[in-house]
Design a protein around this motif. Structure first.
Motif, PDB file in Angstrom:
ATOM      1  N   ASN A  57      33.247  27.009  37.267  1.00  0.00           N
ATOM      2  CA  ASN A  57      33.532  28.196  38.089  1.00  0.00           C
ATOM      3  C   ASN A  57      35.034  28.431  38.148  1.00  0.00           C
ATOM      4  OD1 ASN A  57      32.978  30.345  39.952  1.00  0.00           O
ATOM      5  ND2 ASN A  57      33.587  28.997  41.632  1.00  0.00           N
ATOM      6  N   ILE A  58      35.396  29.702  38.393  1.00  0.00           N
ATOM      7  CA  ILE A  58      36.805  29.989  38.700  1.00  0.00           C
ATOM      8  C   ILE A  58      36.863  30.545  40.109  1.00  0.00           C
ATOM      9  CG2 ILE A  58      36.742  32.312  37.645  1.00  0.00           C
ATOM     10  CD1 ILE A  58      39.741  31.639  36.793  1.00  0.00           C
ATOM     11  N   HIS A  59      37.771  30.001  40.894  1.00  0.00           N
ATOM     12  CA  HIS A  59      37.925  30.453  42.278  1.00  0.00           C
ATOM     13  C   HIS A  59      39.335  31.037  42.440  1.00  0.00           C
ATOM     14  CE1 HIS A  59      36.928  30.637  46.507  1.00  0.00           C
ATOM     15  NE2 HIS A  59      38.172  30.270  46.746  1.00  0.00           N
ATOM     16  N   LEU A 107      46.586  35.485  36.422  1.00  0.00           N
ATOM     17  CA  LEU A 107      46.421  34.052  36.128  1.00  0.00           C
ATOM     18  C   LEU A 107      45.043  33.775  35.540  1.00  0.00           C
ATOM     19  CD1 LEU A 107      47.863  32.184  39.265  1.00  0.00           C
ATOM     20  CD2 LEU A 107      48.959  32.509  37.041  1.00  0.00           C
ATOM     21  N   GLU A 108      44.028  34.424  36.111  1.00  0.00           N
ATOM     22  CA  GLU A 108      42.659  34.200  35.618  1.00  0.00           C
ATOM     23  C   GLU A 108      42.540  34.592  34.155  1.00  0.00           C
ATOM     24  OE1 GLU A 108      40.013  34.698  39.631  1.00  0.00           O
ATOM     25  OE2 GLU A 108      40.327  36.489  38.447  1.00  0.00           O
ATOM     26  N   TYR A 109      43.065  35.777  33.820  1.00  0.00           N
ATOM     27  CA  TYR A 109      42.923  36.273  32.446  1.00  0.00           C
ATOM     28  C   TYR A 109      43.673  35.368  31.472  1.00  0.00           C
ATOM     29  CZ  TYR A 109      41.409  40.532  34.851  1.00  0.00           C
ATOM     30  OH  TYR A 109      40.762  41.423  35.665  1.00  0.00           O
ATOM     31  N   GLY A 135      29.602  41.035  39.561  1.00  0.00           N
ATOM     32  CA  GLY A 135      30.283  42.288  39.892  1.00  0.00           C
ATOM     33  C   GLY A 135      30.912  42.980  38.710  1.00  0.00           C
ATOM     34  N   SER A 136      32.191  43.218  38.837  1.00  0.00           N
ATOM     35  CA  SER A 136      32.904  44.003  37.833  1.00  0.00           C
ATOM     36  C   SER A 136      32.868  43.355  36.448  1.00  0.00           C
ATOM     37  CB  SER A 136      34.356  44.179  38.295  1.00  0.00           C
ATOM     38  OG  SER A 136      35.145  44.599  37.224  1.00  0.00           O
ATOM     39  N   GLY A 137      33.104  42.073  36.403  1.00  0.00           N
ATOM     40  CA  GLY A 137      33.024  41.390  35.112  1.00  0.00           C
ATOM     41  C   GLY A 137      34.279  41.484  34.274  1.00  0.00           C
ATOM     42  N   SER A 138      35.433  41.708  34.908  1.00  0.00           N
ATOM     43  CA  SER A 138      36.649  41.785  34.081  1.00  0.00           C
ATOM     44  C   SER A 138      36.967  40.422  33.463  1.00  0.00           C
ATOM     45  CB  SER A 138      37.841  42.329  34.881  1.00  0.00           C
ATOM     46  OG  SER A 138      38.231  41.447  35.892  1.00  0.00           O
ATOM     47  N   ASN A 139      36.670  39.338  34.171  1.00  0.00           N
ATOM     48  CA  ASN A 139      36.858  38.003  33.569  1.00  0.00           C
ATOM     49  C   ASN A 139      35.852  37.785  32.439  1.00  0.00           C
ATOM     50  OD1 ASN A 139      38.885  36.026  34.876  1.00  0.00           O
ATOM     51  ND2 ASN A 139      38.038  37.178  36.597  1.00  0.00           N
ATOM     52  N   ALA A 140      34.629  38.236  32.639  1.00  0.00           N
ATOM     53  CA  ALA A 140      33.618  38.095  31.584  1.00  0.00           C
ATOM     54  C   ALA A 140      34.103  38.809  30.324  1.00  0.00           C
ATOM     55  CB  ALA A 140      32.285  38.667  32.055  1.00  0.00           C
ATOM     56  N   ALA A 199      31.769  33.598  36.586  1.00  0.00           N
ATOM     57  CA  ALA A 199      32.959  34.471  36.670  1.00  0.00           C
ATOM     58  C   ALA A 199      32.653  35.545  37.706  1.00  0.00           C
ATOM     59  CB  ALA A 199      33.252  35.078  35.297  1.00  0.00           C
ATOM     60  N   GLY A 200      32.963  35.222  38.965  1.00  0.00           N
ATOM     61  CA  GLY A 200      32.624  36.156  40.035  1.00  0.00           C
ATOM     62  C   GLY A 200      31.131  36.178  40.296  1.00  0.00           C
ATOM     63  N   PHE A 201      30.495  35.023  40.252  1.00  0.00           N
ATOM     64  CA  PHE A 201      29.054  34.926  40.529  1.00  0.00           C
ATOM     65  C   PHE A 201      28.870  34.402  41.946  1.00  0.00           C
ATOM     66  CE2 PHE A 201      24.934  32.668  40.405  1.00  0.00           C
ATOM     67  CZ  PHE A 201      24.137  33.771  40.171  1.00  0.00           C
TER      68      PHE A 201
HETATM   69  C1  GRF Z   1      37.592  36.769  40.301  1.00  0.00           C
HETATM   70  O1  GRF Z   1      38.738  36.872  41.101  1.00  0.00           O
HETATM   71  C2  GRF Z   1      37.047  35.374  40.324  1.00  0.00           C
HETATM   72  O2  GRF Z   1      37.998  34.394  40.492  1.00  0.00           O
HETATM   73  C3  GRF Z   1      36.180  35.403  41.537  1.00  0.00           C
HETATM   74  O3  GRF Z   1      35.605  36.685  41.542  1.00  0.00           O
HETATM   75  C4  GRF Z   1      36.468  37.599  40.876  1.00  0.00           C
HETATM   76  C5  GRF Z   1      35.656  38.285  39.828  1.00  0.00           C
HETATM   77  O4  GRF Z   1      36.328  39.370  39.246  1.00  0.00           O
HETATM   78  N1  GRF Z   1      35.319  34.266  41.595  1.00  0.00           N
HETATM   79  P1  GRF Z   1      35.719  40.042  37.956  1.00  0.00           P
HETATM   80  O5  GRF Z   1      34.274  40.430  38.265  1.00  0.00           O
HETATM   81  O6  GRF Z   1      35.809  39.071  36.844  1.00  0.00           O
HETATM   82  O7  GRF Z   1      36.545  41.276  37.708  1.00  0.00           O
END
Ligand code: GRF
Length: 189
Positions: free
Chosen positions: A101-103, A172-174, A10-15, A81-83
């Motif tokens: 994975n991150i959940h 928290l993720e970032y 999706g958006s990929g902000s974590n990526a 990351a959001g896969f």
């Molecule tokens: C994040 O909240 C991650 O934990 C989840 O999907 C979301 C992805 O967000 N698995 P983004 O695409 O990284 O913005």
């Protein structure tokens, strides 16, 4: 230099956050981003960041074409990351303890098929949870069930909307996903 591959839907902000974090050091680099959505925003982010990024379809994912590509790349870690697709067992056998994975919740609560994005935060809110958080875990054949590597919590109040919860979890993720990845890479030496 260690090699990281990211899967995002999706958006990929974590990526983007992971790419930027490792760009500022010498330990690792994201060499490739892969997505199963042809119009995922993560592709635009990668173009801007100058990171190779490719779309793949279900047949490439399941036939072994993609696995062949991963074997050629030989990454130190594969980061989800959001896969949203389940990882085939062939990938898990080829990269044992190398797919992470991150959940966006405190597993084992609020995990499993269909529990992603705001659905997770809606369920947390509907149950009036006093806290939520993130879980970083190894990937196995079942959604959100692999061994837990790291969890972080954040307090919730009854005032928190789904959007507030999502934004607390993203913070928290970032902060923690790149650091946990970094630690895994250093422990691997
Ligand atoms: C994040 O909240 C991650 O934990 C989840 O999907 C979301 C992805 O967000 N698995 P983004 O695409 O990284 O913005």
């Amino acid at each position: 230099m260690k090699k990281l591959i990211i899967f995002a839907s999706g958006s990929g902000s974590n990526a983007e956050n992971i790419i930027t974090y490792f760009n500022s050091g010498n330990l690792a680099k994201v060499s490739l981003v892969l997505t199963n959505k042809a119009d995922a925003k993560v592709l635009q982010r990668c173009e801007r960041l100058n990171i190779p990024a490719f779309y793949f379809n279900k047949s490439a994912f399941q036939s072994g074409t993609l696995l062949g590509m991963l074997n050629n790349e030989n990454p130190d870690l594969i980061l989800l990351a959001g896969f949203l697709w389940k990882i085939p067992s062939g990938f898990i056998e080829a990269f044992p303890y190398k797919i992470i994975n991150i959940h966006p919740a405190l597993l084992p609560k609020y995990g499993g098929k269909g529990m992603y994005g705001n659905r997770v935060h809606e369920a947390v809110r509907a149950n009036s949870e006093k806290e939520t958080g993130i879980t970083i875990h190894y990937v196995n054949e079942h959604y959100d069930e692999g061994g837990i590597i790291h969890q972080e919590k954040v307090t919730l109040t009854s005032e928190d909307s789904v959007e507030n919860i999502a934004s607390k979890v993203h913070e928290l993720e970032y902060e923690h996903y790149p650091k946990v990845i970094e630690k895994l890479l250093m422990d691997d030496d």
